[in-house]
Design a protein around this motif. Structure first.
Motif, mmCIF file in Angstrom:
data_model
loop_
_atom_site.group_PDB
_atom_site.id
_atom_site.type_symbol
_atom_site.label_atom_id
_atom_site.label_comp_id
_atom_site.label_asym_id
_atom_site.label_seq_id
_atom_site.Cartn_x
_atom_site.Cartn_y
_atom_site.Cartn_z
ATOM 1 N N SER A 58 14.361 67.292 -22.668
ATOM 2 C CA SER A 58 15.912 67.497 -22.400
ATOM 3 C C SER A 58 16.667 66.862 -23.412
ATOM 4 O O SER A 58 17.679 67.382 -24.035
ATOM 5 N N HIS A 59 16.170 65.497 -23.742
ATOM 6 C CA HIS A 59 17.045 64.944 -24.793
ATOM 7 C C HIS A 59 16.661 65.499 -26.257
ATOM 8 O O HIS A 59 17.721 65.646 -27.276
ATOM 9 N N GLU A 60 15.575 66.031 -26.430
ATOM 10 C CA GLU A 60 15.326 66.911 -27.690
ATOM 11 C C GLU A 60 16.167 67.956 -27.760
ATOM 12 O O GLU A 60 16.528 68.351 -29.030
ATOM 13 N N SER A 61 16.291 68.828 -26.747
ATOM 14 C CA SER A 61 17.152 69.934 -26.729
ATOM 15 C C SER A 61 18.688 69.548 -27.033
ATOM 16 O O SER A 61 19.271 70.371 -27.917
ATOM 17 N N ALA A 62 18.908 68.363 -26.539
ATOM 18 C CA ALA A 62 20.434 68.170 -26.743
ATOM 19 C C ALA A 62 20.824 67.680 -28.097
ATOM 20 O O ALA A 62 21.741 68.250 -28.599
ATOM 21 N N VAL A 63 19.884 67.088 -28.524
ATOM 22 C CA VAL A 63 20.063 66.488 -30.032
ATOM 23 C C VAL A 63 19.969 67.584 -30.969
ATOM 24 O O VAL A 63 20.379 67.698 -32.013
ATOM 25 N N LYS A 64 18.921 68.558 -30.782
ATOM 26 C CA LYS A 64 18.945 69.721 -31.669
ATOM 27 C C LYS A 64 19.970 70.470 -31.561
ATOM 28 O O LYS A 64 20.455 71.009 -32.584
ATOM 29 N N SER A 65 20.748 70.699 -30.527
ATOM 30 C CA SER A 65 21.674 71.669 -30.201
ATOM 31 C C SER A 65 22.908 70.928 -30.993
ATOM 32 O O SER A 65 23.584 72.035 -31.764
ATOM 33 N N LYS A 66 23.122 69.737 -30.987
ATOM 34 C CA LYS A 66 24.320 69.074 -31.682
ATOM 35 C C LYS A 66 24.180 69.229 -33.119
ATOM 36 O O LYS A 66 24.913 69.690 -33.997
ATOM 37 N N LEU A 67 22.787 69.144 -33.872
ATOM 38 C CA LEU A 67 22.697 68.826 -35.238
ATOM 39 C C LEU A 67 22.559 70.297 -35.666
ATOM 40 O O LEU A 67 23.124 70.694 -36.651
ATOM 41 N N GLU A 68 22.176 71.243 -34.825
ATOM 42 C CA GLU A 68 22.269 72.738 -35.291
ATOM 43 C C GLU A 68 23.718 73.211 -35.398
ATOM 44 O O GLU A 68 23.783 74.132 -36.309
ATOM 45 N N SER A 69 24.550 72.844 -34.574
ATOM 46 C CA SER A 69 25.861 73.279 -34.519
ATOM 47 C C SER A 69 26.465 72.637 -35.772
ATOM 48 O O SER A 69 27.410 73.388 -36.731
ATOM 49 N N ILE A 70 26.022 71.581 -36.386
ATOM 50 C CA ILE A 70 26.605 70.924 -37.705
ATOM 51 C C ILE A 70 26.123 72.053 -38.728
ATOM 52 O O ILE A 70 26.782 72.264 -39.957
ATOM 53 N N THR A 71 24.892 72.097 -38.864
ATOM 54 C CA THR A 71 24.296 72.854 -39.882
ATOM 55 C C THR A 71 24.870 74.389 -39.556
ATOM 56 O O THR A 71 24.810 74.939 -41.042
ATOM 57 N N ARG A 72 25.495 74.889 -38.730
ATOM 58 C CA ARG A 72 25.647 76.193 -38.837
ATOM 59 C C ARG A 72 27.483 76.285 -39.371
ATOM 60 O O ARG A 72 27.720 77.388 -39.475
ATOM 61 N N SER A 73 28.103 75.287 -39.199
ATOM 62 C CA SER A 73 29.493 75.084 -39.306
ATOM 63 C C SER A 73 29.602 75.375 -41.032
ATOM 64 O O SER A 73 28.775 75.170 -41.722
ATOM 65 N N SER A 74 30.937 75.716 -41.273
ATOM 66 C CA SER A 74 31.423 76.151 -42.638
ATOM 67 C C SER A 74 31.381 74.765 -43.331
ATOM 68 O O SER A 74 31.053 74.618 -44.818
ATOM 69 N N SER A 75 31.625 73.845 -42.803
ATOM 70 C CA SER A 75 31.725 72.252 -43.662
ATOM 71 C C SER A 75 30.413 71.917 -43.870
ATOM 72 O O SER A 75 29.879 71.147 -44.909
#
Length: 786
Positions: free
Chosen positions: A163-180
């Protein structure tokens, strides 16, 4: 001896062939430890084991032995409370499974009415341990990973981790997909540093995401940052993983504890399955070389039909029939080299070792093998350069050892018996050795070149001739052993086949048939050779005697030199010890007297006692003394000092007289009972008695050499010493000496006795005495002159 025989007969090479047929490390270790047994009952049992395993292989193809592991170390560790890792527990589970499967296999064969006697008894001792195997398998997968199902707690923890791995990966992947993110990140990926999820941020945007920098690239352009918004989740993830680690360790400890409850049963499983693996290794090896179980006996009877050497290729081997111990106990194999005689010896020897190791041997059914208590083999050229032994000497050294140990329960194999020396003597020696071995009742096979041994075999009961067949047409041996047929040299036939002219061969045959016509010439030649040999023998004896005498003379001289050296060293040590002891005793006596005087005369102070002790200690006869400022001494009234001059040694404040001159700067001075070497500057001339002056003048006028007051005879022969004493006494009388010392040493006493007898009978000697402790003791005789 057994180790040497195994080496000569290449027993270890046979074990190397057997090794691959063992299915586990336990079985391979059992093969490596294999050695021939001498216990007939044990050998019978081992042969039956191999036979039963061979029966299973013949009927079933192979036994199921996969999965067996060496778990002995794990068992011992759990016995003392240790914990096992996941892979060790898996090995235990695998071994339990292998034993259960084999147990079931044997039980099924028994149910199928296949007659087995040994294997059912062995597997009956195996406890299945099904529950223990199941618990291990439910907790650990085949890769050694502890499963979620190992415990409810572990399942819950790992769910939290996911559960924790999924949460942290989700947050970080949202950063990598953003334009910034595409602008500020070096790469649009999520990675791990220090067990925490991070993203690769360009160095110039380091502060944008906040959080923690865990690493940077080698160029420094990229930083691996854990953004601030995932730090908390990463912390929770790390905490969950720590809990997972402790829970896994707890599970392994719990399983190890359960294993410790069955260490006895597990040990039985390991021992039984090791023996089973070894049995089937022997059986599979036997099947590969088409071996059979021989009939065994303790009577020394061997009858091997179509015997094959296991180390020779199947394409090259020629089966042979070997018979021994029934109609005859000694077999003499004759014939040319490369005929296969040695192979016959090695075949019998190695097959006998294999039989006594519980192995089947490559012979036909119905063959008989004997169990021997001792097996000896003298095979091959073991010439030793390091020991300077010839081929004959090397073989004879081994044969001597064999003769000392051979008995009626022995098998003896001789290769080229008596070779390497004179043919006549070698053949005679070979026959004598064979007679001895025959008399003690041993079984022996010997190969030889000597034709005399063919007649030996015909003339001895219990001895049989044999040969290895040779094909004259192909000029190659067939390697077939022909018992009862002596070997032929085939020299004429081989020579003819190789193209030698018939005329030469016929002439050679004529020489053989006309030997009797040349007896007289041979005798004459032998007589001449004998005479020359006698002359050479006498010359050799003379040279040897001279060499031995020279050796004795040199040895005596060396012993004499050693004795003189030891005597001189001992004398010097004795003198030094006595001088030191005497000086110490005198010093202590004087100090005691001074202390006694101090009691009666208080004027004597302690510092005076100390000064006295110091002055007396300096009187010890040391070779090296401390230099001290010396008062300027008056020059002697005469030009040089001579023996007899009365002088005073300043440093000791003692009077004495000159004994001898060392050099221009040193003299020997007699101070009481001590003779010391003193420097000239430390000597004060006092007086020269008239008698000394008169005799000195006579000495100067009448003699060319100065005479010492002592004569050293040590190391001289008795006759020379007596002459030296007589001459020395004459010189001493002319020199005007009142007393002289003859140094003869202690030794055996012969030289001392001779010196004293000569002195007592000499007209110029008034009396004699042995030296005092300070003069050399019984090693010196002092003579007073008239």
């Amino acid at each position: 001896m057994m180790e040497r025989v195994c080496r000569v007969l290449e027993y270890d090479k046979m074990k190397e062939q057997l090794m691959p047929y063992a299915g586990s490390s336990l079985g391979k270790q059992r093969v490596s430890e294999l050695m021939p047994s001498l216990d007939f009952t044990h050998i019978q049992k081992e042969q039956k084991k191999t036979a039963e395993a061979s029966k299973v292989v013949r009927l079933k193809g192979q036994a199921p032995l996969g999965g067996l592991r060496d778990i002995r170390a794990s068992i011992k560790r759990t016995e003392i409370g240790g914990s096992l890792n996941a892979h060790e527990l898996l090995d235990i589970s695998s071994t339990i499974y292998a034993s259960r499967r084999f147990k079931t296999f044997v039980e099924t064969m028994v149910e199928d009415e296949i007659e087995l006697s040994i294997l059912p008894e062995m597997v009956a001792e195996i406890v299945p341990l099904t529950d223990l195997q199941r618990e291990i398998d439910q907790a650990i997968d085949e890769n050694g990973h502890v499963l979620d199902s190992a415990s409810p707690a572990l399942r819950t923890i790992r769910q939290q981790i996911r559960s924790h791995e999924s949460a942290v990966k989700s947050k970080l992947e949202s950063i990598t997909r953003s334009s910034s993110g595409r602008k500020m990140l070096s790469d649009a990926i999520v990675t791990i540093r220090n067990d925490r999820y991070v993203i690769p941020v360009k160095a110039e945007y380091r502060g944008h995401y906040g959080g923690i920098v865990h690493d940077q690239s080698s160029s420094g352009a990229t930083l691996f940052v854990e953004p601030e918004n995932v730090v908390q989740i990463n912390n929770q993830l790390r905490e969950a993983r720590t809990k997972e680690k402790y829970e896994v360790e707890r599970i392994l400890v719990e399983l190890s504890g359960k294993v410790s409850e069955f260490t006895g049963e597990l040990s039985v499983i390991v021992a039984t399955m090791t023996e089973v693996d070894f049995m089937f290794a022997k059986a599979t090896y036997a099947a590969a070389m088409k071996a059979t179980e021989p009939n065994l006996n303790e009577d020394g009877v061997v009858s091997m039909k179509k015997a094959r050497h296991p180390l020779i290729s199947k394409d090259d081997i020629v089966p042979i029939d070997i018979e021994l111990g029934d109609r005859f106990t000694s077999l003499i194999i004759t014939g040319p080299n490369t005929g296969g005689k040695t192979v016959t010896l090695k075949t019998l020897g190695l097959l006998t070792l294999m039989v006594q190791s519980g192995l089947h041997i490559p012979v036909e059914d119905g063959s008989t093998a004997a169990v021997f208590q001792k097996i000896f083999a003298d095979i091959g050229d073991e010439q030793s350069i390091e020991q300077s032994l010839s081929t004959f000497s090397s073989h004879m050294t081994n044969i001597v050892s064999i003769m000392e140990q051979v008995d009626f329960q022995s098998l003896v194999l001789f290769d080229e018996l008596g070779a390497g020396t004179d043919p006549t003597e070698g053949a005679a020696l070979a026959m004598s050795i064979l007679d001895h071995v025959y008399r003690v009742g041993a079984r022996v096979i010997a190969t030889t070149h000597y034709s005399e041994l063919k007649g030996y075999a015909y003339n001895r009961e219990g001895v049989m001739n044999a040969s290895v067949e040779f094909d004259v047409e192909t000029l190659r041996p067939t390697y077939r052993l022909l018992i009862g047929v002596p070997g032929r040299s085939n020299a004429f036939a081989i020579s003819k086949r190789l193209g030698l002219r018939d005329a030469i061969i016929d002439e050679a045959k004529g020489y053989v048939s006309e030997d009797s016509n040349k007896v007289e010439k041979m005798i004459s030649s032998l007589e001449d050779s004998r005479k020359q040999a006698e002359l050479d023998h006498e010359e050799a004896k003379k040279l040897r005697a001279e060499a031995e005498q020279l050796h004795r003379d040199l040895q005596e001289k060396m012993e004499e030199l050693d004795e003189n050296r030891d005597r001189l060293l001992q004398s010097a040590e004795d003198k030094a010890a006595k001088y030191v002891k005497k000086a110490q005793e005198e010093a202590e006596q004087i100090i005691a007297e001074l202390r006694e005087r101090q009691k009666n005369n208080p004027a004597i102070k302690d510092h005076e006692l100390i000064d006295a002790r110091k002055r007396l200690s300096e009187a010890e006869p040391n070779l090296v003394k401390k230099k001290a400022p010396k008062p300027k001494l008056p020059k002697p009234k005469i030009d040089k000092l001579i023996p007899g001059d009365e002088v005073k040694v300043i440093s000791f404040d003692q009077k004495g007289h000159i004994v001898d001159k060392v050099n221009d700067k040193e003299y020997y001075v007699q101070l009481g009972m001590m003779k010391m070497k003193v420097k000239k500057d430390d000597i004060l001339y006092l007086n020269r008695p008239k008698a000394v002056e008169t005799k000195a003048l006579s000495n100067v006028r009448g003699r060319n050499a100065h005479v010492k007051t002592e004569l050293d005879l040590r190391g001289e022969r008795f006759e020379n010493a007596m002459l030296d004493v007589e001459k020395y006494l004459d010189d001493a009388v002319l020199a005007g000496y009142h007393q002289v010392s003859i140094i003869h040493g202690k030794g055996t006493g012969a030289l001392r006795k001779g010196v004293q007898e000569l002195l007592n009978s000499h007209p110029n000697v008034a009396e004699t005495r042995l030296g005092s402790a300070g003069e050399g003791g019984s090693g010196v005789t002092v003579a007073k002159l008239k």
